[in-house]
Design a protein around this motif. Structure first.
Motif, PDB file in Angstrom:
ATOM      1  N   ILE A   3     -41.991  91.967  51.237  1.00 23.00           N
ATOM      2  CA  ILE A   3     -42.497  92.931  50.564  1.00 23.00           C
ATOM      3  C   ILE A   3     -44.058  93.442  50.862  1.00 23.00           C
ATOM      4  O   ILE A   3     -44.474  92.623  51.059  1.00 23.00           O
ATOM      5  N   MET A   4     -44.098  94.788  51.120  1.00 25.91           N
ATOM      6  CA  MET A   4     -45.726  95.120  51.257  1.00 25.91           C
ATOM      7  C   MET A   4     -46.464  94.730  50.388  1.00 25.91           C
ATOM      8  O   MET A   4     -46.197  95.127  49.067  1.00 25.91           O
ATOM      9  N   ASP A   5     -47.428  94.011  50.671  1.00 22.67           N
ATOM     10  CA  ASP A   5     -48.588  93.847  49.453  1.00 22.67           C
ATOM     11  C   ASP A   5     -49.775  93.597  50.287  1.00 22.67           C
ATOM     12  O   ASP A   5     -50.048  92.448  51.123  1.00 22.67           O
ATOM     13  N   GLN A   7     -54.080  93.876  50.195  1.00 18.30           N
ATOM     14  CA  GLN A   7     -55.510  94.068  49.726  1.00 18.30           C
ATOM     15  C   GLN A   7     -56.644  94.459  50.432  1.00 18.30           C
ATOM     16  O   GLN A   7     -56.733  93.629  51.237  1.00 18.30           O
ATOM     17  N   TYR A  34     -46.797 104.328  46.506  1.00 18.41           N
ATOM     18  CA  TYR A  34     -46.914 102.712  46.219  1.00 18.41           C
ATOM     19  C   TYR A  34     -47.722 102.364  45.012  1.00 18.41           C
ATOM     20  O   TYR A  34     -48.428 103.481  44.473  1.00 18.41           O
ATOM     21  N   ARG A  56     -55.317  96.629  45.493  1.00 17.51           N
ATOM     22  CA  ARG A  56     -53.969  96.065  45.891  1.00 17.51           C
ATOM     23  C   ARG A  56     -52.823  97.004  45.725  1.00 17.51           C
ATOM     24  O   ARG A  56     -52.552  97.755  44.989  1.00 17.51           O
ATOM     25  N   SER A  58     -48.675  97.664  46.847  1.00 17.53           N
ATOM     26  CA  SER A  58     -47.555  97.072  47.097  1.00 17.53           C
ATOM     27  C   SER A  58     -46.473  98.018  46.548  1.00 17.53           C
ATOM     28  O   SER A  58     -46.567  99.162  46.206  1.00 17.53           O
ATOM     29  N   GLU A  59     -45.086  97.483  47.001  1.00 21.45           N
ATOM     30  CA  GLU A  59     -44.002  98.322  46.713  1.00 21.45           C
ATOM     31  C   GLU A  59     -43.708  98.238  45.374  1.00 21.45           C
ATOM     32  O   GLU A  59     -42.789  99.063  44.731  1.00 21.45           O
ATOM     33  N   LYS A  62     -48.299  94.976  41.158  1.00 17.70           N
ATOM     34  CA  LYS A  62     -48.761  93.658  41.080  1.00 17.70           C
ATOM     35  C   LYS A  62     -49.884  93.772  40.491  1.00 17.70           C
ATOM     36  O   LYS A  62     -51.065  94.089  41.371  1.00 17.70           O
ATOM     37  N   ARG A  66     -56.001  89.596  44.275  1.00 21.22           N
ATOM     38  CA  ARG A  66     -55.649  88.295  44.869  1.00 21.22           C
ATOM     39  C   ARG A  66     -57.190  87.894  45.464  1.00 21.22           C
ATOM     40  O   ARG A  66     -58.015  88.523  45.402  1.00 21.22           O
ATOM     41  N   TRP A 182     -49.645  97.063  59.825  1.00 17.77           N
ATOM     42  CA  TRP A 182     -49.051  97.836  58.720  1.00 17.77           C
ATOM     43  C   TRP A 182     -48.820  99.009  58.849  1.00 17.77           C
ATOM     44  O   TRP A 182     -49.243  99.881  59.780  1.00 17.77           O
ATOM     45  N   GLU A 480     -48.040  85.379  38.267  1.00 17.40           N
ATOM     46  CA  GLU A 480     -48.142  85.344  39.842  1.00 17.40           C
ATOM     47  C   GLU A 480     -48.115  83.879  40.301  1.00 17.40           C
ATOM     48  O   GLU A 480     -47.522  83.547  41.289  1.00 17.40           O
TER      49      GLU A 480
END
Length: 566
Positions: A3-5, A7, A34, A56, A58-59, A62, A66, A182, A480
């Motif tokens: 999964i795309m994540d 930061q 996103y 951050r 993500s798909e 979140k 981080r 990416w 998390e």
């Protein structure tokens, strides 16, 4: 499939436009479909210092930062050096200046801006284009965002910004080579993005608030400024008081007159409000107080985050009287807790303290759906026609809640006094009679109020050997961290409090190891759990350096026996 994540950490001094860069990049990512979480930290100065803006991407949502970044965008060498420890080992530094690191992309933002576009101000736009190039975003996407952003300044400004962004985009693509893996193609998803204190402001309107008085104090100031900007549209009268003492007394006065009212402050201002909180307790006047925490004592670190005021909120004000203390977990929860705060303040005629913090206030959270109507507004108004002999502080009532009328509402006399009083609100010295009855009546509210308190959220507790116990804005990070720890063969669960006083009716299993996670040095939740439930924690994770607790931080400390601190 992974999964795309991602930061991104944008750093620079005040005045270098890192918030502008972050906000525009956020709009690009939202347009691409996103989920977005952002958090800012900055020094308490108008110019200079080194600040950061975290995004951050993500798909799926979140909603926590981080500890380490994939991309560090440094707008000056001092900022890059300061924040370099927050860059992953395989992360990429994007900087104006040559660096000895292997994974560095050098783009002279300021020099290019002056030489090719005539002004240094376009350095920010070059940086935006560079990041978009590294992430494989289509050029048309950020060009459209820039057009929407700068259209009011004229065609020339729009075109220059677009050219500057394209310059950064092309330079980054060329410099990336195989370093930038990416790709953020367009996704057909849509997320609702909202900052924590904006959620509080919107909820107050939905809950029926009609008055706010406050004195500016970071990080609470955004609440009154947002409501003030939108005063005409939503009808909430905003008053900047001369100090916090005046602010809470104005809010109590508005509540006495029949309006739903609130105030917002931080620790130092809340200290000044303590006598007013007792006044609300004695006169049984509903008021909502947002206490946005920051590190102390005194003015401390006014632009950083902390969870250092829990016990202060529970014990603020002299004498004994009921109050409700809540600490929302995220923006959506802040909306729901704010509505509940107004409902219960009016129902039980008490002060309600809503504990937020700088992290919650200034972060933007993403949601697939935002259930604003989960808790509807509720009103508890008495009918003047129901009384032949009205007594404002009638002691014969159930749960200590007397009928509440407003001055001028009817022919009934509405009495109130900050001294101990009788049922009609007149001062009394009847120590063995009226004084005891009034005190008992007020404290009778506690039992019914406790039944209104939500139990702590529990995740995987029954199957866990170790349970992480937290409160307030640490929720997303703790949740998390469970995945990180379970991947290390720990059997971990979460118990998370967002309603803390009166203490909820909850029990702790004797066969679990409890580790308390919180953003303070003294373990205030840990102390509360020991005092109210007899729970002796097996360990703790604490942080008090002004930065938010992250999942990585928790996991690292727990793996070191859960007894590590910052």
């Amino acid at each position: 499939m992974e999964i795309m994540d991602i930061q991104i950490l944008i750093v620079g001094s005040a005045g270098e436009g890192i918030q502008t860069i972050g906000d525009l990049l956020g709009k690009v990512m939202q347009t691409q479909g996103y989920s977005l979480f952002t958090w800012q930290e900055f020094e308490s100065r108008i110019r200079g210092g080194q600040n950061s803006y975290r995004l951050r991407i993500s798909e799926t949502p979140k909603n926590a930062p981080r500890e380490e970044a994939d991309i560090l965008l440094g707008m000056n060498p001092e900022a890059s050096k300061k924040y370099l420890p927050f860059l992953k080992d395989n992360g990429i530094l994007v900087s104006e200046f040559n660096d000895d690191m292997d994974n560095t992309i050098t783009i002279p933002f300021s020099e290019l801006s002056r030489e090719e576009f005539g002004k240094k101000i376009f350095a920010n736009t070059i940086a935006i284009g560079a990041v978009c190039g590294m992430l494989g975003v289509e050029k048309s996407v950020f060009s459209r965002i820039l057009e929407d952003t700068f259209s009011r300044k004229g065609t020339s400004v729009v075109e220059t910004n677009q050219q500057a962004a394209l310059k950064g985009y092309d330079l980054a693509k060329e410099a990336c080579g195989d370093k930038c893996t990416w790709r953020l193609p367009k996704r057909w998803a849509d997320y609702y993005v909202i900052p924590g204190h904006e959620a509080v402001s919107l909820a107050s309107i939905y809950a029926g608030c009609r008055f706010i008085a406050a004195y500016p104090m970071s990080p609470s100031t955004g609440i009154i400024t947002w409501l003030s900007r939108n005063e005409k549209e939503f009808g909430v009268f905003s008053e900047q008081a001369e100090d916090e003492i005046a602010a809470i007394n104005m809010a109590i006065g508005a509540g006495f007159a029949g309006a739903r009212a609130m105030t917002a402050t931080s620790g130092g201002g809340f200290a000044l409000m303590a006598e007013g909180i007792s006044l609300a307790g004695m006169t049984e006047t509903p008021v909502v107080i947002v206490l946005a925490q920051r590190p102390g004592p005194a003015t401390g670190l006014p632009t950083r985050t902390a969870q250092g005021d829990l016990l202060f909120a529970i014990n603020a004000g002299h004498g004994e009287f009921p109050r409700l203390v809540m600490a929302p977990a995220n923006a959506e929860d802040a909306f729901h807790k704010t509505v509940k705060a107004f409902n219960l303040a009016e129902k039980y005629q008490i002060p309600v303290i809503l504990l937020t913090d700088q992290f919650l206030a200034d972060s933007q959270f993403s949601y697939e759906q935002f259930a604003h109507n989960k808790i509807p507004p509720e009103y508890y108004r008495s009918d003047p026609g129901a009384f032949d002999n009205y007594r404002r502080y009638d002691v014969s009532v159930e749960n200590g809640v007397s009928p509440r009328l407003f001055p001028g509402q009817s022919a009934h006399l509405v009495g109130a006094d900050s001294d101990e009083h009788n049922e009609r609100g007149h001062i009394t010295e009847d120590l063995s009679g009226e004084a005891i009855r009034m005190s008992n009546k007020r404290m009778d509210k506690m039992g019914a109020l406790q039944r209104e308190i939500d139990l702590p959220e529990q995740q995987s507790v029954s199957s866990a050997d170790t349970v992480l116990v937290g409160w307030g804005s640490t929720r997303e990070a703790i949740l998390e961290s469970l995945d990180l720890l379970n991947a290390k063969d720990f059997r971990v669960g979460m118990m998370h409090f967002t309603e803390l006083w009166p203490p909820p009716d909850v029990s702790f299993s004797g066969d679990k190891k409890y580790i308390v996670v919180e953003g303070n040095a003294t373990g205030q939740l840990e102390q509360l759990l020991r005092a109210q439930y007899g729970l002796v924690a097996a360990g703790h994770v604490r942080r008090w350096d002004g930065l938010p607790i992250t999942a990585d931080y928790i996991a690292e400390k727990v793996l070191n026996d859960g007894n590590e601190t910052v």
